[in-house]
Design a protein around this motif. Sequence first.
Motif, PDB file in Angstrom:
ATOM      1  N   MET A   1       0.841  -1.174   0.000  1.00  0.00           N
ATOM      2  CA  MET A   1       0.000   0.000   0.000  1.00  0.00           C
ATOM      3  C   MET A   1       0.891   1.244   0.000  1.00  0.00           C
ATOM      4  O   MET A   1       1.838   1.349   0.777  1.00  0.00           O
ATOM      5  CB  MET A   1      -0.923  -0.024   1.226  1.00  0.00           C
ATOM      6  N   LYS A   2       0.562   2.178  -0.865  1.00  0.00           N
ATOM      7  CA  LYS A   2       1.346   3.390  -1.041  1.00  0.00           C
ATOM      8  C   LYS A   2       1.412   4.242   0.221  1.00  0.00           C
ATOM      9  O   LYS A   2       2.452   4.822   0.535  1.00  0.00           O
ATOM     10  CB  LYS A   2       0.724   4.199  -2.184  1.00  0.00           C
ATOM     11  N   SER A   3       0.305   4.335   0.936  1.00  0.00           N
ATOM     12  CA  SER A   3       0.269   5.197   2.120  1.00  0.00           C
ATOM     13  C   SER A   3       1.268   4.735   3.180  1.00  0.00           C
ATOM     14  O   SER A   3       1.862   5.563   3.872  1.00  0.00           O
ATOM     15  CB  SER A   3      -1.141   5.277   2.700  1.00  0.00           C
ATOM     16  N   GLU A   4       1.476   3.423   3.292  1.00  0.00           N
ATOM     17  CA  GLU A   4       2.452   2.913   4.268  1.00  0.00           C
ATOM     18  C   GLU A   4       3.863   3.375   3.924  1.00  0.00           C
ATOM     19  O   GLU A   4       4.644   3.729   4.823  1.00  0.00           O
ATOM     20  CB  GLU A   4       2.389   1.386   4.334  1.00  0.00           C
ATOM     21  N   GLN A   5       4.186   3.396   2.635  1.00  0.00           N
ATOM     22  CA  GLN A   5       5.505   3.892   2.217  1.00  0.00           C
ATOM     23  C   GLN A   5       5.622   5.394   2.498  1.00  0.00           C
ATOM     24  O   GLN A   5       6.660   5.869   2.932  1.00  0.00           O
ATOM     25  CB  GLN A   5       5.748   3.605   0.724  1.00  0.00           C
ATOM     26  N   PHE A   6       4.542   6.128   2.291  1.00  0.00           N
ATOM     27  CA  PHE A   6       4.553   7.558   2.574  1.00  0.00           C
ATOM     28  C   PHE A   6       4.809   7.806   4.065  1.00  0.00           C
ATOM     29  O   PHE A   6       5.563   8.708   4.431  1.00  0.00           O
ATOM     30  CB  PHE A   6       3.241   8.214   2.149  1.00  0.00           C
ATOM     31  N   VAL A   7       4.196   7.005   4.916  1.00  0.00           N
ATOM     32  CA  VAL A   7       4.399   7.145   6.358  1.00  0.00           C
ATOM     33  C   VAL A   7       5.848   6.806   6.720  1.00  0.00           C
ATOM     34  O   VAL A   7       6.474   7.505   7.530  1.00  0.00           O
ATOM     35  CB  VAL A   7       3.392   6.281   7.151  1.00  0.00           C
ATOM     36  N   ARG A   8       6.389   5.759   6.121  1.00  0.00           N
ATOM     37  CA  ARG A   8       7.805   5.423   6.366  1.00  0.00           C
ATOM     38  C   ARG A   8       8.706   6.579   5.938  1.00  0.00           C
ATOM     39  O   ARG A   8       9.663   6.932   6.636  1.00  0.00           O
ATOM     40  CB  ARG A   8       8.192   4.136   5.644  1.00  0.00           C
ATOM     41  N   ASN A   9       8.396   7.170   4.783  1.00  0.00           N
ATOM     42  CA  ASN A   9       9.175   8.316   4.308  1.00  0.00           C
ATOM     43  C   ASN A   9       9.066   9.492   5.292  1.00  0.00           C
ATOM     44  O   ASN A   9      10.045  10.191   5.547  1.00  0.00           O
ATOM     45  CB  ASN A   9       8.710   8.758   2.925  1.00  0.00           C
ATOM     46  N   ALA A  10       7.872   9.682   5.839  1.00  0.00           N
ATOM     47  CA  ALA A  10       7.660  10.764   6.814  1.00  0.00           C
ATOM     48  C   ALA A  10       8.535  10.540   8.045  1.00  0.00           C
ATOM     49  O   ALA A  10       9.201  11.464   8.526  1.00  0.00           O
ATOM     50  CB  ALA A  10       6.192  10.851   7.202  1.00  0.00           C
ATOM     51  N   TYR A  11       8.563   9.299   8.536  1.00  0.00           N
ATOM     52  CA  TYR A  11       9.390   9.014   9.707  1.00  0.00           C
ATOM     53  C   TYR A  11      10.878   9.138   9.396  1.00  0.00           C
ATOM     54  O   TYR A  11      11.662   9.580  10.251  1.00  0.00           O
ATOM     55  CB  TYR A  11       9.056   7.648  10.302  1.00  0.00           C
ATOM     56  N   HIS A  12      11.258   8.791   8.193  1.00  0.00           N
ATOM     57  CA  HIS A  12      12.651   8.993   7.786  1.00  0.00           C
ATOM     58  C   HIS A  12      12.991  10.484   7.837  1.00  0.00           C
ATOM     59  O   HIS A  12      14.058  10.870   8.333  1.00  0.00           O
ATOM     60  CB  HIS A  12      12.891   8.425   6.380  1.00  0.00           C
ATOM     61  N   CYS A  13      12.090  11.323   7.356  1.00  0.00           N
ATOM     62  CA  CYS A  13      12.305  12.774   7.417  1.00  0.00           C
ATOM     63  C   CYS A  13      12.403  13.260   8.866  1.00  0.00           C
ATOM     64  O   CYS A  13      13.248  14.097   9.189  1.00  0.00           O
ATOM     65  CB  CYS A  13      11.181  13.523   6.696  1.00  0.00           C
ATOM     66  N   ILE A  14      11.557  12.734   9.717  1.00  0.00           N
ATOM     67  CA  ILE A  14      11.587  13.135  11.131  1.00  0.00           C
ATOM     68  C   ILE A  14      12.953  12.796  11.729  1.00  0.00           C
ATOM     69  O   ILE A  14      13.535  13.608  12.460  1.00  0.00           O
ATOM     70  CB  ILE A  14      10.437  12.466  11.915  1.00  0.00           C
ATOM     71  N   LEU A  15      13.481  11.631  11.424  1.00  0.00           N
ATOM     72  CA  LEU A  15      14.796  11.234  11.935  1.00  0.00           C
ATOM     73  C   LEU A  15      15.908  12.151  11.422  1.00  0.00           C
ATOM     74  O   LEU A  15      16.955  12.274  12.057  1.00  0.00           O
ATOM     75  CB  LEU A  15      15.094   9.780  11.577  1.00  0.00           C
ATOM     76  N   GLN A  16      15.656  12.797  10.290  1.00  0.00           N
ATOM     77  CA  GLN A  16      16.616  13.738   9.718  1.00  0.00           C
ATOM     78  C   GLN A  16      16.328  15.184  10.150  1.00  0.00           C
ATOM     79  O   GLN A  16      16.914  16.122   9.629  1.00  0.00           O
ATOM     80  CB  GLN A  16      16.576  13.659   8.179  1.00  0.00           C
ATOM     81  N   ASN A  17      15.367  15.350  11.088  1.00  0.00           N
ATOM     82  CA  ASN A  17      14.919  16.678  11.545  1.00  0.00           C
ATOM     83  C   ASN A  17      14.341  17.518  10.417  1.00  0.00           C
ATOM     84  O   ASN A  17      14.405  18.748  10.456  1.00  0.00           O
ATOM     85  CB  ASN A  17      16.041  17.442  12.255  1.00  0.00           C
ATOM     86  N   ASP A  18      13.764  16.859   9.442  1.00  0.00           N
ATOM     87  CA  ASP A  18      13.107  17.545   8.322  1.00  0.00           C
ATOM     88  C   ASP A  18      11.593  17.424   8.528  1.00  0.00           C
ATOM     89  O   ASP A  18      10.929  16.574   7.938  1.00  0.00           O
ATOM     90  CB  ASP A  18      13.532  16.909   6.992  1.00  0.00           C
ATOM     91  N   PHE A  19      11.069  18.284   9.389  1.00  0.00           N
ATOM     92  CA  PHE A  19       9.660  18.177   9.750  1.00  0.00           C
ATOM     93  C   PHE A  19       8.742  18.644   8.624  1.00  0.00           C
ATOM     94  O   PHE A  19       7.647  18.119   8.472  1.00  0.00           O
ATOM     95  CB  PHE A  19       9.399  18.917  11.060  1.00  0.00           C
ATOM     96  N   GLU A  20       9.200  19.609   7.836  1.00  0.00           N
ATOM     97  CA  GLU A  20       8.383  20.034   6.691  1.00  0.00           C
ATOM     98  C   GLU A  20       8.256  18.892   5.682  1.00  0.00           C
ATOM     99  O   GLU A  20       7.183  18.650   5.140  1.00  0.00           O
ATOM    100  CB  GLU A  20       8.969  21.291   6.034  1.00  0.00           C
ATOM    101  N   GLY A  21       9.354  18.203   5.458  1.00  0.00           N
ATOM    102  CA  GLY A  21       9.315  17.044   4.564  1.00  0.00           C
ATOM    103  C   GLY A  21       8.402  15.967   5.118  1.00  0.00           C
ATOM    104  O   GLY A  21       7.625  15.351   4.382  1.00  0.00           O
ATOM    105  N   ALA A  22       8.473  15.749   6.423  1.00  0.00           N
ATOM    106  CA  ALA A  22       7.609  14.755   7.065  1.00  0.00           C
ATOM    107  C   ALA A  22       6.145  15.118   6.874  1.00  0.00           C
ATOM    108  O   ALA A  22       5.316  14.253   6.561  1.00  0.00           O
ATOM    109  CB  ALA A  22       7.939  14.640   8.549  1.00  0.00           C
ATOM    110  N   LEU A  23       5.825  16.384   7.044  1.00  0.00           N
ATOM    111  CA  LEU A  23       4.435  16.818   6.869  1.00  0.00           C
ATOM    112  C   LEU A  23       3.960  16.601   5.434  1.00  0.00           C
ATOM    113  O   LEU A  23       2.819  16.193   5.213  1.00  0.00           O
ATOM    114  CB  LEU A  23       4.279  18.285   7.280  1.00  0.00           C
ATOM    115  N   GLN A  24       4.845  16.851   4.486  1.00  0.00           N
ATOM    116  CA  GLN A  24       4.471  16.604   3.083  1.00  0.00           C
ATOM    117  C   GLN A  24       4.179  15.128   2.846  1.00  0.00           C
ATOM    118  O   GLN A  24       3.196  14.781   2.177  1.00  0.00           O
ATOM    119  CB  GLN A  24       5.577  17.096   2.146  1.00  0.00           C
TER     120      GLN A  24
END
Length: 175
Positions: A1-24
């Motif tokens: 499911m695509k949404s699960e990958q999007f959520v994983r990408n969001a958490y990856h951004c959070i780990l990189q302190n990229d909160f704007e990217g995570a929100l996207q």
Amino acid sequence: MKSEQFVRNAYHCILQNDFEGALQWFEAAVTEDPESAEIHYRCSVTYARSSRLEKALDHAQRACELDPEKAEYLLYLQHLQSMRLVQDAKKIIDSGKVAPASDLYQTVSMLKEAVRLDPLYGEAYIWLALTYSQLNEHALAISSLKEVIALQPQDHGLQDMLAQLKNRLSTYLHD
């Protein structure tokens, strides 16, 4: 499911302190799976951590609508609602001008509601104490401050604030 990958990408951004990217990424996940309460909830948490309270509230409300049985979502929504009430109260108290008593009593009502929504949110008690103090309701101010001290006994600044309030009460009683 695509949404699960999007959520994983969001958490990856959070780990990189990229909160704007995570929100996207979270918004993309919401678009992909708009009926997922969990995605709305996670998106809400990230918005709140990014100091974007209104968007956080919107997503938290939607999570509650989608899964009304999940207590965690309701508690989180109530916390966010409490935060908004405290923010609104702070605007009145910190406006730079002396607020009329009617505004301060309205602020007391808002802060009492904030405490009711989230009894563990210490900032609500602090601002309630400050508002009571401005109204010369020093005993109520002290009582509110004692509530937050019970929640946060390690905060020594609160003890200093309590001493100041007791001093104000003593001065007020002797005038």
